[in-house]
Each structure stands twice: as C-alpha cells, then as structure tokens.
Design a protein around this motif. Structure first.
Motif, PDB file in Angstrom:
ATOM      1  N   UNK A 111       0.894  -1.118   0.154  1.00 49.55           N
ATOM      2  CA  UNK A 111      -0.015  -0.046  -0.037  1.00 49.55           C
ATOM      3  C   UNK A 111       1.024   1.091  -0.052  1.00 49.55           C
ATOM      4  N   UNK A 112       1.909   1.306   0.675  1.00 47.08           N
ATOM      5  CA  UNK A 112       2.767   2.355   0.817  1.00 47.08           C
ATOM      6  C   UNK A 112       3.449   2.476  -0.427  1.00 47.08           C
ATOM      7  N   UNK A 113       4.023   1.333  -1.195  1.00 39.94           N
ATOM      8  CA  UNK A 113       4.689   1.715  -2.334  1.00 39.94           C
ATOM      9  C   UNK A 113       3.753   2.012  -3.400  1.00 39.94           C
ATOM     10  N   UNK A 114       2.517   1.854  -3.387  1.00 33.53           N
ATOM     11  CA  UNK A 114       1.695   2.266  -4.351  1.00 33.53           C
ATOM     12  C   UNK A 114       1.338   3.702  -4.189  1.00 33.53           C
ATOM     13  N   UNK A 115       0.903   4.155  -3.180  1.00 36.91           N
ATOM     14  CA  UNK A 115       0.698   5.640  -2.804  1.00 36.91           C
ATOM     15  C   UNK A 115       1.898   6.395  -2.906  1.00 36.91           C
ATOM     16  N   UNK A 116       3.171   5.979  -2.630  1.00 43.26           N
ATOM     17  CA  UNK A 116       4.180   6.466  -2.768  1.00 43.26           C
ATOM     18  C   UNK A 116       4.552   6.785  -4.325  1.00 43.26           C
ATOM     19  N   UNK A 117       4.318   5.724  -5.037  1.00 44.08           N
ATOM     20  CA  UNK A 117       4.682   5.918  -6.492  1.00 44.08           C
ATOM     21  C   UNK A 117       3.840   6.995  -7.419  1.00 44.08           C
ATOM     22  N   UNK A 118       2.457   6.738  -6.885  1.00 47.79           N
ATOM     23  CA  UNK A 118       1.404   7.806  -7.464  1.00 47.79           C
ATOM     24  C   UNK A 118       1.724   9.151  -6.897  1.00 47.79           C
ATOM     25  N   UNK A 119       2.110   9.658  -5.734  1.00 48.36           N
ATOM     26  CA  UNK A 119       2.324  10.666  -5.291  1.00 48.36           C
ATOM     27  C   UNK A 119       3.653  11.200  -6.008  1.00 48.36           C
ATOM     28  N   UNK A 120       4.683  10.549  -5.999  1.00 49.77           N
ATOM     29  CA  UNK A 120       5.939  11.046  -6.599  1.00 49.77           C
ATOM     30  C   UNK A 120       5.818  11.575  -8.020  1.00 49.77           C
ATOM     31  N   UNK A 121       4.829  10.912  -8.791  1.00 46.43           N
ATOM     32  CA  UNK A 121       4.444  11.122 -10.339  1.00 46.43           C
ATOM     33  C   UNK A 121       3.715  12.336 -10.152  1.00 46.43           C
ATOM     34  N   UNK A 122       2.778  12.534  -9.376  1.00 45.60           N
ATOM     35  CA  UNK A 122       1.974  13.764  -9.300  1.00 45.60           C
ATOM     36  C   UNK A 122       2.654  14.795  -9.251  1.00 45.60           C
ATOM     37  N   UNK A 123       3.879  14.890  -8.094  1.00 47.06           N
ATOM     38  CA  UNK A 123       4.688  15.998  -7.911  1.00 47.06           C
ATOM     39  C   UNK A 123       5.493  16.141  -9.015  1.00 47.06           C
ATOM     40  N   UNK A 124       5.887  15.271  -9.892  1.00 50.30           N
ATOM     41  CA  UNK A 124       6.768  15.427 -11.062  1.00 50.30           C
ATOM     42  C   UNK A 124       5.816  15.765 -12.253  1.00 50.30           C
ATOM     43  N   UNK A 125       4.341  16.039 -11.981  1.00 51.05           N
ATOM     44  CA  UNK A 125       3.618  16.454 -13.107  1.00 51.05           C
ATOM     45  C   UNK A 125       3.425  15.511 -14.206  1.00 51.05           C
TER      46      UNK A 125
END
Length: 274
Positions: A111-125
């Motif tokens: 769960x942490x891995x999934x949310x972290x990956x999605x959040x990282x890409x959101x900040x990278x736009x």
C-alpha cells in the motif's frame, strides 16, 4: 424447600479467573504489533490524501485527467481506509497468527509503495499509470502494475479464508465478512482488468487510449473495494444495540442486498460506457 434453578458458573481453583468465550475482538491493549503497524500506516496514508486535497484546492488544478492532484488524494484515502479495514476484519478470520502477520505486513508495504509511486509522479507532473515516456517513468509504471498484482494475490488469499472457515465475531459478522470479501474480489478483478487493458494499449502505441480505457470501470472498482469495510462495520455497530440476533442478521442481509444492487448498477454502467 426453595427450588433453586439458577445456573451457576463452574467452580475453578481458588484465585483463578475463569475465562468465558467472547465474540468481541480483542481490546486495544491486545492489538498485535502488525495490526498497530497497519493502523498507523493507514492513518499516515489518509493524512497524505487529505494534505494533497489541500494542495489540489490551493493549486486550482483539474480533478480529471491522468495528471491531476486527484490521484494522490483518492489513492491515499482509499489505500489508507482499505489497509485499516483489512487489518481489522482479518482479526475475525480463522487463519494462523504468523500467516496473517506476513500477509498484513506485505499488504501494508505494498500500500505504501503504491501511494508513494502515485504521489511521486503527481509532484513530477507526469502520469503515474501506463506512462512509458522515459525509463524512469516506465519503471514506476511497471512497479505500480506489479504491486497491484501483489495486492490482488494477498486480498484473494484473505478472502478465501473467509469462506474456508466460518469467521468469528458478533451475529451477522460472518455474513458481512463473506459478502464483503466476495464483493472485494469483484473490485480486484475490475482493477486487474484496468491494469491489463491500460498496459496493453500503452505497449501497442495507444497511450492516450490506455488512460481513457479505465474510466468505465472506475465506479465498479471503487464501490466494490470498500464493501469489506462497510458491511463488517455495520455488523459491529449493530452488536452495540439492544436488538436481538435475528433482527441484527436481517439488517445485515438487507445491507448486503443493497450493496449488491449498487455493484450491479456499477457493472451495468461499465458495460454500457465501455
């Protein structure tokens, strides 16, 4: 002579408290370390979703589209709630303590891995799913896809345990858990279909179509995933009332029926909008 018919508890050794069976879960003091870890991690994921909701409002971006603050918001809230729900309801499943600890530990990490990956890409736009633009984006996208597969396996194993042996808990909990797990499987299958379809379209050069291909299945996926929280929570709340067991079970059955109708409606929408 007075007729004494009241039942008495069996006598035990002096000074020793007799343990009586209970259908209620352990107290907070009895929460196992893996459960405490899941609850804390779930709270952090929910907090992350709420923080990104503030970011969304402050930034004024769009709620729609593959590049949106919506994704860290919805995934943070959804994964956080699901992790807490699975940690809680799995305490009613009749599985080994070590097996449950391993499954919950892997589930929390995923769960942490999934949310972290999605959040990282959101900040990278940039899009988080089905993004093969660069080697790094491809690695993130495929990691999320593999992580989704791991989630499917873990939740499927826990769902199977609910049907192999009757879950414990108050009246109506076994029905709520089995119905919730059964509906959860529908959510997992719809999620797997979204990933498979999106990856296939992206790999064959249709990236925009890959983003759009998941829209029709999102309502079915979202509604189905949270039955495993809503229905058992209802059964637990009913146990706090003064209603008798048949009445509580009847309410749970009605709730299962209503939830099934909602899932069927989402499925019809998915077919019509596909």
């Amino acid at each position: 002579m007075e007729n004494q018919t009241a039942a008495t508890a069996p006598a035990g050794p002096p000074g020793r408290r007799i343990r009586r069976p209970s259908g209620h879960p352990r107290s907070l003091r009895g929460v196992r370390p893996v459960e405490a870890l899941c609850y804390a991690t779930g709270a952090v994921l929910i907090a992350s979703g709420l923080v990104h909701l503030v970011v969304l409002v402050a930034d004024g971006g769009s709620w729609e589209g593959p590049v949106s603050w919506r994704k860290p918001v919805t995934f943070g809230l959804s994964f956080g709630l699901t992790l807490i729900a699975i940690a809680w309801v799995s305490s009613y499943l009749r599985i080994g303590v070590r097996t449950r600890a391993v499954l919950l530990g892997l589930f929390a990490a995923d769960c942490v891995l999934e949310v972290a990956g999605i959040t990282l890409q959101a900040w990278r736009h940039v899009p988080s799913h089905f993004n093969m633009e660069t080697p790094f984006d491809t690695a993130v996208s495929m990691t999320l896809a593999v992580g989704g597969g791991v989630l499917v396996v873990i939740l499927s194993l826990l769902s199977a345990a609910a049907f192999v042996r009757r879950p414990g808990g108050p009246d109506g909990m076994a029905l709520a858990l089995r119905a919730g797990c059964g509906i959860l499987v529908i959510g997992l299958l719809s999620g797997a279909a979204m990933i498979a379809r999106g990856v296939y379209l992206t790999r064959t050069g249709h990236q925009l179509a890959g983003y759009a291909s998941t829209a029709s299945l999102k309502p079915l996926h979202g509604v189905s995933l949270h039955a495993v929280l809503v229905l058992p929570a209802l059964a637990r709340l009913l146990a706090l009332t003064s209603w008798n067991a048949p009445a509580r079970v009847a309410v749970v059955r009605a709730a299962v029926g209503c939830y099934a109708v909602a899932v069927a409606a989402a499925l019809v929408w998915a077919v019509v909008a596909y």
